[in-house]
Enzyme design. Structure first.
Site, PDB file in Angstrom:
ATOM      1  N   TYR A   1      18.479  16.404   7.973  1.00 51.96           N
ATOM      2  CA  TYR A   1      17.270  16.228   7.174  1.00 51.96           C
ATOM      3  C   TYR A   1      17.433  16.860   5.804  1.00 51.96           C
ATOM      4  CZ  TYR A   1      14.843  15.242  11.622  1.00 51.96           C
ATOM      5  OH  TYR A   1      14.450  14.722  12.827  1.00 51.96           O
TER       6      TYR A   1
ATOM      7  N   ASP B   1       2.533  20.924   7.679  1.00 51.37           N
ATOM      8  CA  ASP B   1       3.035  20.030   6.639  1.00 51.37           C
ATOM      9  C   ASP B   1       1.912  19.695   5.665  1.00 51.37           C
ATOM     10  OD1 ASP B   1       1.454  18.024   7.802  1.00 51.37           O
ATOM     11  OD2 ASP B   1       3.124  17.044   8.787  1.00 51.37           O
TER      12      ASP B   1
ATOM     13  N   ARG C   1       9.121  21.059  10.495  1.00 46.86           N
ATOM     14  CA  ARG C   1       7.834  21.667  10.136  1.00 46.86           C
ATOM     15  C   ARG C   1       7.742  23.081  10.677  1.00 46.86           C
ATOM     16  NH1 ARG C   1       3.554  18.052  12.724  1.00 46.86           N
ATOM     17  NH2 ARG C   1       5.275  17.529  14.091  1.00 46.86           N
TER      18      ARG C   1
END
Length: 299
Positions: free
Chosen positions: A68, A82, A183
């Site tokens: 990511y 988030d 997250r």
């Protein structure tokens, strides 16, 4: 009818993985489309779909490692960890205050760690998704789980301003095991630094052997509305097999036996191994005492 295939999608932000599946069904003219793992609505990037008999492969793909690119905002915490959530704490942050401690905070979240998933995750609690319980205002207590963060690199750090509040934005690249919540990394990094943190951007660039370079469709709804339905280019299963599996070419006789789901006196190198004939993926087989046996027959 659509051909059995895999479709690697560059998911846009603002839609769910299930909506991507629905758009793929519409674009390909088939109801038989499934996904191999979801992405949050805010997130973009690699999402692997199976089409027709390609759905049988999804549970066998080695998608246990993921990469990511993300932006973590330090100085604000949200109830979803988030940017889609409501701000629950706004302590603010400055480069001077967090800069010297950032490396230690990142290192503490690298390796095999114990992580509590975000309360708005898709994990089931007593048969219900955690995010559904959270949206109803119920308390959600999720157990910590062991995950592996093999890389947690800081690419950039910068001071930013949000409605007069000083925050620090940190761009990171993360390699991790399946089940890791980026997250939660943002939340835990902010908590460790005493300023709170949440995710403002997330892009999955790789899942298993599939990267953005393999994506052939971005699932853009305006594209569909313009009638550009044939720009969806799934990979035939025979073409994708060498990327995802150990692969063995078989002769016509073995191909007939495979079609009947028979065990073979053929040694295969892995569980599973893709058996291919004349460019077609026939089945996945695994080693057995007498040679090999079928795991999933696609012929």
């Amino acid at each position: 009818m659509a051909e059995p295939s895999l479709l690697v999608v560059d998911k846009p932000s603002g839609i769910t993985s299930h909506q991507v599946v629905a758009r793929a069904r519409r674009a390909l003219g088939t109801k038989k489309v499934g996904h191999a793992g979801t992405l949050d609505p805010m997130a973009t990037g690699v999402l692997v779909l199976g089409v027709e008999k390609g759905t049988r492969l999804l549970g066998h793909l080695l998608l246990t490692t993921k990469t990511y690119e993300a932006t973590i905002r330090l100085g604000q915490a949200t109830n979803t960890d988030d940017a889609d959530g409501e701000v629950t704490d706004a302590a603010g942050a400055t480069l001077a205050a967090v800069g010297s401690r950032l490396r230690a905070g990142v290192e503490a979240l690298t390796g095999t760690i114990s992580q509590v998933p975000s309360t708005v995750s898709a994990i089931k609690v007593n048969g219900q998704r955690a995010y559904a319980l959270a949206r109803r205002g119920e308390d959600v207590a999720l157990a910590a789980r062991e995950v592996t963060v093999s890389r947690f690199d800081v690419a950039d750090v910068r001071q930013a301003d949000v409605d007069g509040l000083g925050v620090v934005d940190v761009d990171v690249v993360v390699d991790c095991s399946s089940g890791t919540y980026i997250r939660a990394l943002a939340r835990d990094l902010g908590a460790a630094l005493g300023v709170g943190g949440h995710l403002t951007a997330l892009r999955r660039t790789r899942v298993g052997p599939f990267g953005l370079e393999h994506a052939t469709w971005d699932a853009d709804l305006p594209q569909l509305e313009r009638g550009e339905l044939f720009d969806v280019r799934p990979y035939p299963l025979g073409a994708i097999a060498p990327l995802a599996f150990a692969t063995v070419e078989v002769d016509a006789g073995a191909a007939r036996d495979i079609g009947y789901g028979r065990a073979l006196p053929l040694a295969v190198p892995a569980d599973p191994t893709a058996l291919v004939h004349d460019g077609r993926l026939l089945a996945l087989y695994r080693p057995a005492a007498s040679g090999s046996e079928p795991v999933a027959v696609l012929a």
